[in-house]
Structures are given as structure tokens and as C-alpha cells.
Design a protein around this motif. Sequence first.
Motif, PDB file in Angstrom:
ATOM      1  N   TYR A 255      48.417 -19.260  36.079  1.00  0.00           N
ATOM      2  CA  TYR A 255      47.169 -19.640  36.725  1.00  0.00           C
ATOM      3  C   TYR A 255      47.419 -19.462  38.225  1.00  0.00           C
ATOM      4  O   TYR A 255      48.565 -19.237  38.648  1.00  0.00           O
ATOM      5  CB  TYR A 255      46.806 -21.113  36.425  1.00  0.00           C
ATOM      6  N   MET A 256      46.395 -19.581  39.030  1.00  0.00           N
ATOM      7  CA  MET A 256      46.547 -19.476  40.482  1.00  0.00           C
ATOM      8  C   MET A 256      45.528 -20.367  41.170  1.00  0.00           C
ATOM      9  O   MET A 256      44.381 -20.458  40.719  1.00  0.00           O
ATOM     10  CB  MET A 256      46.330 -18.023  40.937  1.00  0.00           C
TER      11      MET A 256
ATOM     12  N   VAL B 187      53.396 -17.014  43.391  1.00  0.00           N
ATOM     13  CA  VAL B 187      54.414 -17.753  44.144  1.00  0.00           C
ATOM     14  C   VAL B 187      54.017 -19.223  44.111  1.00  0.00           C
ATOM     15  O   VAL B 187      52.851 -19.558  43.881  1.00  0.00           O
ATOM     16  CB  VAL B 187      54.514 -17.270  45.602  1.00  0.00           C
ATOM     17  N   ARG B 188      54.969 -20.098  44.318  1.00  0.00           N
ATOM     18  CA  ARG B 188      54.659 -21.532  44.371  1.00  0.00           C
ATOM     19  C   ARG B 188      54.499 -21.967  45.824  1.00  0.00           C
ATOM     20  O   ARG B 188      55.323 -21.642  46.673  1.00  0.00           O
ATOM     21  CB  ARG B 188      55.749 -22.354  43.674  1.00  0.00           C
ATOM     22  N   LEU B 189      53.411 -22.697  46.059  1.00  0.00           N
ATOM     23  CA  LEU B 189      53.137 -23.231  47.389  1.00  0.00           C
ATOM     24  C   LEU B 189      53.014 -24.751  47.312  1.00  0.00           C
ATOM     25  O   LEU B 189      52.523 -25.280  46.310  1.00  0.00           O
ATOM     26  CB  LEU B 189      51.825 -22.652  47.935  1.00  0.00           C
ATOM     27  N   PRO B 190      53.457 -25.465  48.353  1.00  0.00           N
ATOM     28  CA  PRO B 190      53.297 -26.917  48.361  1.00  0.00           C
ATOM     29  C   PRO B 190      51.827 -27.312  48.332  1.00  0.00           C
ATOM     30  O   PRO B 190      50.997 -26.704  49.015  1.00  0.00           O
ATOM     31  CB  PRO B 190      53.941 -27.345  49.682  1.00  0.00           C
TER      32      PRO B 190
ATOM     33  N   LEU C 120      51.045 -22.848  41.600  1.00  0.00           N
ATOM     34  CA  LEU C 120      51.053 -21.391  41.661  1.00  0.00           C
ATOM     35  C   LEU C 120      49.897 -20.858  42.504  1.00  0.00           C
ATOM     36  O   LEU C 120      48.772 -21.361  42.440  1.00  0.00           O
ATOM     37  CB  LEU C 120      50.974 -20.805  40.257  1.00  0.00           C
ATOM     38  N   ALA C 121      50.207 -19.829  43.275  1.00  0.00           N
ATOM     39  CA  ALA C 121      49.214 -19.120  44.078  1.00  0.00           C
ATOM     40  C   ALA C 121      49.416 -17.622  43.870  1.00  0.00           C
ATOM     41  O   ALA C 121      50.512 -17.181  43.518  1.00  0.00           O
ATOM     42  CB  ALA C 121      49.381 -19.465  45.554  1.00  0.00           C
ATOM     43  N   PRO C 122      48.379 -16.810  44.072  1.00  0.00           N
ATOM     44  CA  PRO C 122      48.581 -15.363  43.969  1.00  0.00           C
ATOM     45  C   PRO C 122      49.549 -14.899  45.046  1.00  0.00           C
ATOM     46  O   PRO C 122      49.495 -15.379  46.192  1.00  0.00           O
ATOM     47  CB  PRO C 122      47.177 -14.791  44.185  1.00  0.00           C
TER      48      PRO C 122
END
Length: 239
Positions: free
Chosen positions: A28-29, A200-203, A210-212
Motif C-alpha cells: 500500500y502507499m 519506501v518507509r517514511l516516519p 509505506l510511501a511510493p
Amino acid sequence: MGNPVIKQQLLEILKAIDAICLKEGLSYMMTFGTLLGAVREKGFIEWDDDADLMMLRKDYNAFEARCQGHLAELGLFLDRSERVPNVALVEDPSIMVDLCILDALPKKPLHRKWQNFELKLLQGMMKKDVDYAQYDSVGKLLVFGTSTLGKFMTDAAKLKTYMRISQRANVGGADELFMSNGLYRFIGIPFKKELVAETVRLPFEDLELLAPAGWDQVLRLFFGNDYMTPKRENYYAEI
């Protein structure tokens, strides 16, 4: 200021979706204001009381097929009754995380335009309790006409038709995607596959979500090149 109680409940839903997707090998994103908040604020935008994720169609279909038991154990459920499905609290369905779906765009320009027209028409037909004050005179006529036309179809028939048209090009392996069940203004915006092919994982608050991998370009599509400048109103890009 957003409601801190609602934000905490949304965080719990986001945490649950992340855990289920990790367990099931799905992706997911974050998207829209949730992605913007992650990049700019490392959490919720101050006045936001909602959360949005997006999924490739294959991941959403697998999530829908496998998530029910996982969600029920956590007091959650997947609501598929509207154009945008959501994961919501059983005890208060108004607390929910929307799931936006990415489908393939038709390769031929004429086919894209026709699909865009069909989906926008159906969105108008699905409208209920329309607030005409937010539209100009032309918009009022269009919304009145499409919403009136929608009264001749059941809600289930409109949704089924919308889903069928959204997925029409998925078999062809197109190079570009679009958010098929998203906001009216963004239906026609193409996503290059590579923008969302990896994550990628973002805080995000006390989580990492998860983020694109192409989050910068995705944010520019939605919010314009100055997305890092906070704006309380009219913060979407002019389309």
C-alpha cells in the motif's frame, strides 16, 4: 487543530493495515494529505482528521479477499459500499482510512478520454445531498443533470458499473496508471508505473508507513511544485 482522539484512532487503523499487508505480502502507499503530512510534518497535517492510502488493483483485490478475519479481530471492517472503500472502526464507522485504487490507463488517447468521461459522469450520478453552493452556474447544471440521471440506477448498479469501467485496461499492461476511484479532478492524471513500482518507509507520527518511492513527483502532481509551503485552503494543484 485536528481532533487528537480521532487522529489516534486513525493511527491505530493505519498500524493495523500496515501489519496485515506485511503479514500477507501486500503493498500500500500513503497518498494525498497523508503523504504530504509524512513528508512535510512527519505526521498528520495540523488540521487534518482523515487518512488516505492507495493500492495497486492487484494488492487491493488480495487485501479485500484476505483481510476480513484480520480486521474483525481488531474491531475493524472493510466497507465496500461506496466508490472509495475504507477500513473503519466497527464501533464508529465515521472513523476510517480511505483506500484509493490504481488501475491501468488505456493506451489509446481516445480510449482514455472516453473512460475519463464515463467515470466522471458516474461520479456525478453517484452524488447525494449535493451542496450546490460550492459550484458555479455551469457546475450547478452539470451536477443537477448527472445526479438526476443517477436516480434511474440503483446504488449497487452504479458502483458495479464504475468498477467495471475502472478496470477495463488492466489486462493490456499499460505503462501508466490512474487513481480510478479518487477525486473527480484527479481521475485523468497519469502515473508513470515507476513512480509507484517500489515503496519506501517514511516516519508518520510514531509509526513508519509505506510511501511510493517516487513520492516527490506524486506530491507535485497533487499539490504543485510548492507542496512544502503550508496552505490551509486551495492547496491542491490547479488542474
